[in-house]
Design a protein around this motif. Structure first.
Motif, PDB file in Angstrom:
ATOM      1  N   ASP A  75       0.803  -1.229   0.000  1.00 40.70           N
ATOM      2  CA  ASP A  75       0.000   0.000   0.000  1.00 40.70           C
ATOM      3  C   ASP A  75       0.835   1.277   0.000  1.00 40.70           C
ATOM      4  OD1 ASP A  75       0.927  -0.303   2.568  1.00 40.70           O
ATOM      5  OD2 ASP A  75      -0.980   0.178   3.527  1.00 40.70           O
ATOM      6  N   CYS A  76       2.134   1.156  -0.204  1.00 39.39           N
ATOM      7  CA  CYS A  76       3.004   2.334  -0.240  1.00 39.39           C
ATOM      8  C   CYS A  76       3.987   2.155  -1.401  1.00 39.39           C
ATOM      9  CB  CYS A  76       3.732   2.480   1.097  1.00 39.39           C
ATOM     10  SG  CYS A  76       4.449   4.115   1.326  1.00 39.39           S
ATOM     11  N   ARG A  80       4.108   9.764  -4.519  1.00 36.41           N
ATOM     12  CA  ARG A  80       3.049  10.778  -4.502  1.00 36.41           C
ATOM     13  C   ARG A  80       1.687  10.098  -4.367  1.00 36.41           C
ATOM     14  NH1 ARG A  80       6.860  11.910  -7.714  1.00 36.41           N
ATOM     15  NH2 ARG A  80       5.993  11.090  -9.611  1.00 36.41           N
ATOM     16  N   PRO A  81       0.709  10.803  -3.816  1.00 35.95           N
ATOM     17  CA  PRO A  81      -0.632  10.218  -3.677  1.00 35.95           C
ATOM     18  C   PRO A  81      -1.189   9.778  -5.035  1.00 35.95           C
ATOM     19  CG  PRO A  81      -0.484  12.278  -2.460  1.00 35.95           C
ATOM     20  CD  PRO A  81       0.777  12.160  -3.281  1.00 35.95           C
ATOM     21  N   TRP A  82      -1.918   8.708  -4.997  1.00 37.80           N
ATOM     22  CA  TRP A  82      -2.541   8.146  -6.210  1.00 37.80           C
ATOM     23  C   TRP A  82      -3.825   8.901  -6.492  1.00 37.80           C
ATOM     24  CZ3 TRP A  82       0.442   5.277  -8.894  1.00 37.80           C
ATOM     25  CH2 TRP A  82      -0.049   4.440  -9.874  1.00 37.80           C
ATOM     26  N   LYS A 129       3.915   9.693   8.588  1.00 34.95           N
ATOM     27  CA  LYS A 129       2.620  10.148   8.081  1.00 34.95           C
ATOM     28  C   LYS A 129       2.698  11.598   7.618  1.00 34.95           C
ATOM     29  CE  LYS A 129      -0.225   6.953  10.569  1.00 34.95           C
ATOM     30  NZ  LYS A 129      -0.003   6.265  11.746  1.00 34.95           N
ATOM     31  N   SER A 131       4.467  13.007   5.089  1.00 33.28           N
ATOM     32  CA  SER A 131       4.348  13.181   3.642  1.00 33.28           C
ATOM     33  C   SER A 131       4.383  11.821   2.968  1.00 33.28           C
ATOM     34  CB  SER A 131       5.469  14.076   3.096  1.00 33.28           C
ATOM     35  OG  SER A 131       6.650  13.340   2.902  1.00 33.28           O
ATOM     36  N   SER A 132       3.659  11.693   1.860  1.00 33.54           N
ATOM     37  CA  SER A 132       3.623  10.409   1.152  1.00 33.54           C
ATOM     38  C   SER A 132       4.983  10.077   0.572  1.00 33.54           C
ATOM     39  CB  SER A 132       2.550  10.416   0.063  1.00 33.54           C
ATOM     40  OG  SER A 132       2.799  11.445  -0.864  1.00 33.54           O
ATOM     41  N   CYS A 133       5.744  11.091   0.145  1.00 27.38           N
ATOM     42  CA  CYS A 133       7.080  10.851  -0.404  1.00 27.38           C
ATOM     43  C   CYS A 133       8.009  10.288   0.672  1.00 27.38           C
ATOM     44  CB  CYS A 133       7.649  12.132  -0.991  1.00 27.38           C
ATOM     45  SG  CYS A 133       9.240  11.905  -1.815  1.00 27.38           S
ATOM     46  N   ALA A 135       7.091   8.756   3.452  1.00 25.92           N
ATOM     47  CA  ALA A 135       6.598   7.426   3.826  1.00 25.92           C
ATOM     48  C   ALA A 135       7.060   6.392   2.804  1.00 25.92           C
ATOM     49  CB  ALA A 135       5.077   7.437   3.916  1.00 25.92           C
ATOM     50  N   PHE A 136       7.015   6.746   1.530  1.00 23.54           N
ATOM     51  CA  PHE A 136       7.465   5.841   0.470  1.00 23.54           C
ATOM     52  C   PHE A 136       8.944   5.502   0.642  1.00 23.54           C
ATOM     53  CE2 PHE A 136       9.481   5.488  -3.756  1.00 23.54           C
ATOM     54  CZ  PHE A 136       8.888   4.308  -4.185  1.00 23.54           C
TER      55      PHE A 136
END
Length: 164
Positions: A75-76, A80-82, A129, A131-133, A135-136
């Motif tokens: 899930d990661c 960037r957000p999908w 949590k 930033s999505s970048c 977290a990735f």
């Protein structure tokens, strides 16, 4: 299919070699890891030829010219957000982490080299949590295989298994 069999046999050869070197059963345990591709052809290529070094622009856990990056979580898979309506292809790989070194992310221009005596780097930090970048990047495995003083073009401990 034939190349996938070669990859699977190389994964098993990696496990046998590391077992002979004294690795524990926990270090030799197979797990799954994940890759995301925009194009079906790219996913098929990785499944046919394996995951090769220099296939990532990430460099926070190690030099992409000496290892590969692969996501620990399904899930990661993207920095960037999908967005709604976007589609892609997920490649699920079998992975033997081997000896894992926990390291702090390196955001400088000098990449961290593979660590002698280890097979994998992971972030010391849990996925953030904030930033999505971030977290990735914190949810990646950096996997490498060093042989004869140089990095293998395709680490044997990663074997593309299937793509969806």
């Amino acid at each position: 299919l034939e190349q996938n069999l070669v990859c699977f046999l190389q994964l098993k050869a990696f496990a046998r070699a590391k077992e002979a070197a004294g690795y524990s059963q926990e270090e030799l345990q197979e797990t799954f890891a994940f890759l995301l591709f925009d194009k079906e052809e790219e996913a098929k290529e990785v499944c046919q030829s394996g995951l090769r070094v220099n296939s990532s622009s990430i460099s926070t856990l190690g030099d992409p010219a000496k290892g590969v990056y692969i996501s620990r979580y399904a899930d990661c898979l993207h920095p960037r957000p999908w967005h709604h309506g976007k589609s892609a292809y997920i490649v699920i790989c079998k992975l033997i982490k081997g000896k894992v070194r926990m390291i702090a992310e390196n955001s400088t221009t000098t990449s961290t080299c593979p660590s002698p005596g280890y097979d994998c780097h992971v972030s010391k930090h849990s996925p953030s949590k904030s930033s999505s970048c971030q977290a990735f990047e914190q949810s990646q495995y950096y996997v490498y295989e060093v042989s004869g003083g140089s990095a293998a073009e395709r680490p044997r401990q990663v074997c593309p298994y299937i793509f969806l």
